[in-house]
Motif scaffolding. Structure first.
Motif, mmCIF file in Angstrom:
data_model
loop_
_atom_site.group_PDB
_atom_site.id
_atom_site.type_symbol
_atom_site.label_atom_id
_atom_site.label_comp_id
_atom_site.label_asym_id
_atom_site.label_seq_id
_atom_site.Cartn_x
_atom_site.Cartn_y
_atom_site.Cartn_z
ATOM 1 N N LYS A 134 -3.632 0.468 -3.812
ATOM 2 C CA LYS A 134 -2.918 -0.720 -3.338
ATOM 3 C C LYS A 134 -2.902 -1.790 -4.422
ATOM 4 O O LYS A 134 -3.862 -1.948 -5.163
ATOM 5 C CB LYS A 134 -3.610 -1.267 -2.092
ATOM 6 C CG LYS A 134 -2.887 -2.434 -1.442
ATOM 7 C CD LYS A 134 -3.502 -2.755 -0.098
ATOM 8 C CE LYS A 134 -2.784 -3.893 0.583
ATOM 9 N NZ LYS A 134 -1.594 -3.534 1.296
ATOM 10 N N ASN A 176 -5.535 -10.304 10.734
ATOM 11 C CA ASN A 176 -5.660 -8.956 10.209
ATOM 12 C C ASN A 176 -7.117 -8.706 9.821
ATOM 13 O O ASN A 176 -7.853 -9.628 9.503
ATOM 14 C CB ASN A 176 -4.756 -8.781 8.979
ATOM 15 C CG ASN A 176 -4.405 -7.341 8.720
ATOM 16 O OD1 ASN A 176 -4.771 -6.448 9.466
ATOM 17 N ND2 ASN A 176 -3.676 -7.109 7.648
ATOM 18 N N ILE A 188 -6.443 5.522 4.395
ATOM 19 C CA ILE A 188 -6.269 4.375 5.291
ATOM 20 C C ILE A 188 -5.021 3.579 4.904
ATOM 21 O O ILE A 188 -4.202 3.228 5.756
ATOM 22 C CB ILE A 188 -7.520 3.461 5.262
ATOM 23 C CG1 ILE A 188 -8.701 4.146 5.950
ATOM 24 C CG2 ILE A 188 -7.223 2.112 5.920
ATOM 25 C CD1 ILE A 188 -10.030 3.440 5.754
ATOM 26 N N VAL A 189 -4.851 3.307 3.616
ATOM 27 C CA VAL A 189 -3.705 2.514 3.149
ATOM 28 C C VAL A 189 -2.403 3.294 3.298
ATOM 29 O O VAL A 189 -1.363 2.715 3.615
ATOM 30 C CB VAL A 189 -3.936 2.030 1.700
ATOM 31 C CG1 VAL A 189 -2.683 1.386 1.129
ATOM 32 C CG2 VAL A 189 -5.102 1.054 1.652
ATOM 33 N N GLN A 190 -2.443 4.611 3.101
ATOM 34 C CA GLN A 190 -1.233 5.410 3.301
ATOM 35 C C GLN A 190 -0.807 5.377 4.764
ATOM 36 O O GLN A 190 0.379 5.316 5.069
ATOM 37 C CB GLN A 190 -1.449 6.852 2.844
ATOM 38 C CG GLN A 190 -1.464 6.999 1.342
ATOM 39 C CD GLN A 190 -1.845 8.391 0.877
ATOM 40 O OE1 GLN A 190 -2.498 9.161 1.589
ATOM 41 N NE2 GLN A 190 -1.461 8.717 -0.351
ATOM 42 N N GLU A 191 -1.777 5.405 5.676
ATOM 43 C CA GLU A 191 -1.469 5.366 7.103
ATOM 44 C C GLU A 191 -1.034 3.972 7.554
ATOM 45 O O GLU A 191 -0.234 3.832 8.465
ATOM 46 C CB GLU A 191 -2.679 5.836 7.920
ATOM 47 C CG GLU A 191 -2.955 7.311 7.763
ATOM 48 C CD GLU A 191 -4.231 7.774 8.447
ATOM 49 O OE1 GLU A 191 -4.947 6.936 9.060
ATOM 50 O OE2 GLU A 191 -4.541 8.974 8.354
ATOM 51 N N ASN A 192 -1.580 2.932 6.911
ATOM 52 C CA ASN A 192 -1.210 1.555 7.241
ATOM 53 C C ASN A 192 -1.126 0.746 5.950
ATOM 54 O O ASN A 192 -2.126 0.162 5.507
ATOM 55 C CB ASN A 192 -2.221 0.927 8.196
ATOM 56 C CG ASN A 192 -1.839 -0.485 8.578
ATOM 57 O OD1 ASN A 192 -0.803 -0.996 8.174
ATOM 58 N ND2 ASN A 192 -2.688 -1.126 9.340
ATOM 59 N N PRO A 193 0.070 0.693 5.333
ATOM 60 C CA PRO A 193 0.229 -0.018 4.058
ATOM 61 C C PRO A 193 -0.120 -1.504 4.106
ATOM 62 O O PRO A 193 -0.361 -2.118 3.074
ATOM 63 C CB PRO A 193 1.709 0.175 3.725
ATOM 64 C CG PRO A 193 2.126 1.378 4.501
ATOM 65 C CD PRO A 193 1.287 1.367 5.746
ATOM 66 N N ASN A 194 -0.177 -2.096 5.280
ATOM 67 C CA ASN A 194 -0.506 -3.518 5.401
ATOM 68 C C ASN A 194 -2.009 -3.778 5.454
ATOM 69 O O ASN A 194 -2.427 -4.920 5.643
ATOM 70 C CB ASN A 194 0.161 -4.111 6.644
ATOM 71 C CG ASN A 194 1.661 -4.124 6.503
ATOM 72 O OD1 ASN A 194 2.188 -4.351 5.424
ATOM 73 N ND2 ASN A 194 2.363 -3.852 7.583
ATOM 74 N N THR A 195 -2.805 -2.733 5.311
ATOM 75 C CA THR A 195 -4.259 -2.879 5.314
ATOM 76 C C THR A 195 -4.686 -3.829 4.197
ATOM 77 O O THR A 195 -4.223 -3.710 3.066
ATOM 78 C CB THR A 195 -4.941 -1.508 5.100
ATOM 79 O OG1 THR A 195 -4.564 -0.642 6.152
ATOM 80 C CG2 THR A 195 -6.447 -1.641 5.057
#
Length: 89
Positions: free
Chosen positions: A19, A47, A63-70
């Motif tokens: 990210k 968040n 985790i970031v691939q599943e939720n890029p807004n992490t």
């Protein structure tokens, strides 16, 4: 993990982009509400922010691939981090 200080970009040790980090709020980690499980809650953006020191490269990438807004917190002194100064992956 590898962190490029200039671009504020986090990579796995293999060079996969996790990210690019940018937080317009820039709230101190210690001022965030502790939510357990190595995360804190930001009231400003509503968040959760994960402490990257407690996750492996592969887990963070997933985790970031599943939720890029992490949101991620990276401390340049954490033990699982290599700092890159103007280096390219």
């Amino acid at each position: 993990m590898k962190f490029n200080l200039k671009s504020k970009t986090l990579y796995t040790d293999k060079g996969d982009l996790i990210k690019s980090l940018s937080c317009p709020k820039k709230i101190d980690w210690e001022l965030l509400s502790d939510s357990g499980d190595n995360k804190r809650f930001c009231d400003q953006c509503a968040n959760y922010i994960l402490d990257s020191e407690h996750f492996s490269d592969d887990v963070l990438l997933k985790i970031v691939q599943e939720n890029p807004n992490t949101c991620l917190m990276v401390d340049i002194n954490q033990k699982n981090l290599t700092i890159l100064n103007n280096e390219f992956i």
